[in-house]
Design a protein around this motif. Sequence first.
Motif, short mmCIF file in Angstrom:
data_model
loop_
_atom_site.label_atom_id
_atom_site.label_comp_id
_atom_site.label_asym_id
_atom_site.label_seq_id
_atom_site.Cartn_x
_atom_site.Cartn_y
_atom_site.Cartn_z
N ARG A 106 -7.74 -3.01 0.76
CA ARG A 106 -9.16 -3.32 0.91
C ARG A 106 -9.38 -4.83 1.06
N THR B 4 -5.58 -1.07 -4.10
CA THR B 4 -6.06 -0.43 -5.32
C THR B 4 -5.15 0.74 -5.68
N ALA B 5 -5.43 1.35 -6.83
CA ALA B 5 -4.51 2.35 -7.40
C ALA B 5 -4.35 3.58 -6.53
N ASP B 6 -5.26 3.80 -5.58
CA ASP B 6 -5.14 4.94 -4.68
C ASP B 6 -4.30 4.62 -3.45
N GLY B 7 -3.72 3.42 -3.40
CA GLY B 7 -2.88 3.04 -2.28
C GLY B 7 -3.63 2.54 -1.07
N GLN B 8 -4.93 2.24 -1.24
CA GLN B 8 -5.74 1.75 -0.13
C GLN B 8 -5.77 0.22 -0.12
N ALA C 108 0.83 -1.21 0.00
CA ALA C 108 0.00 0.00 0.00
C ALA C 108 0.86 1.26 0.00
N GLY D 238 0.86 3.98 -3.01
CA GLY D 238 0.51 5.36 -2.68
C GLY D 238 1.62 6.33 -3.04
N TRP D 239 2.86 5.95 -2.79
CA TRP D 239 4.01 6.79 -3.13
C TRP D 239 4.09 7.01 -4.63
N GLY E 197 -5.62 -3.83 -9.28
CA GLY E 197 -4.90 -3.61 -8.05
C GLY E 197 -3.91 -4.73 -7.82
N ALA F 47 1.56 6.76 -6.78
CA ALA F 47 0.40 7.54 -7.21
C ALA F 47 0.62 9.04 -6.99
N GLU F 48 1.23 9.39 -5.88
CA GLU F 48 1.49 10.81 -5.59
C GLU F 48 2.41 11.44 -6.62
#
Length: 307
Positions: free
Chosen positions: A168, A162-166, A51, A55-56, A190, A58-59
């Motif tokens: 689930r 998932t692509a937002d780093g969450q 994750a 997330g890194w 993901g 994606a930012e």
Amino acid sequence: MLAVTDLASQVSGPVYVPGDDGFDAEIAAWNLATAHRPLVAVGAADAADVAAAVGWAAERGLPVAVQATGHGAVAAAIGGVLVNTSRLDEVTVDPATRTARVGAGVKWARVIEAAAPYGLAPLSGSSSDVGAVGYTVGGGLGLLARRYGYAADHVRGLRIVTADGQLRDVDADEHPDLFWAVRGGKGNFGIVTSIEIDLVPVATLYAGGIFYPGAVAADVLHAYRAWTSSLPDETTTSVAILRLPPLPELPEPLRGQTVVHLRFIHAGDADVTRADVLSRLPAEVRTRYRDEWRPRYDAWAAALWGE
């Protein structure tokens, strides 16, 4: 060159960039025809690392690729972040519910070995050396497909970043659309960090393979089509045309040859004989190069098409 100090501080596994000791080993695929060239490689130690890495990326608008065993590496990861999930090696079996929890880095051999003492087996494929999660989320048409169908249809739940780093937890009730999509959609939705799968009862099975010279491929394929229509659901088959390498460990008739390999597995009654299945083959293709038909009483272990 990206500064990855902040990423390294967020994960417990190693982080590499090109030129680092360990970078090449971290990105190496089993399929040597594929050469990854990411900007960053993350050796995820757990789901939280996955994750954090996603997330890194994606930012910073970087693409993300994932690899565990590397058997499915058909397209090179160029640029971006490659997340290696081979360290996610959890395997737990619950014989009461006939389920297993399997991490993204686990190969089928470990799941088979863990389930076998209970007379259970996963819906694995023709090789125990591939990753269980990647195989399953790709659909998974395996050794017991005639009886149980796709492995993906026997997933009870999964954890996915998932692509937002969450991170689930996904099943038929939680995020049902994502649950439907990822079972067959492989890595497009993901990064799956673990799955919970059904195990099936397998107390006795018979498996084998027959090799034919490539010159008779047309005859064998026509016979195979007729033969399979006569078999019960307990018998699953496949056929492949192979160009075998000239390796000394291969039998002389097969070494360096193009062959047709007919593979079959029967997970029905214990008193089944080789003749019960092979006698259904048309007479013109019964002559064989090599016959490896044999019974297995160890609830699946090593019975992989006789290979």
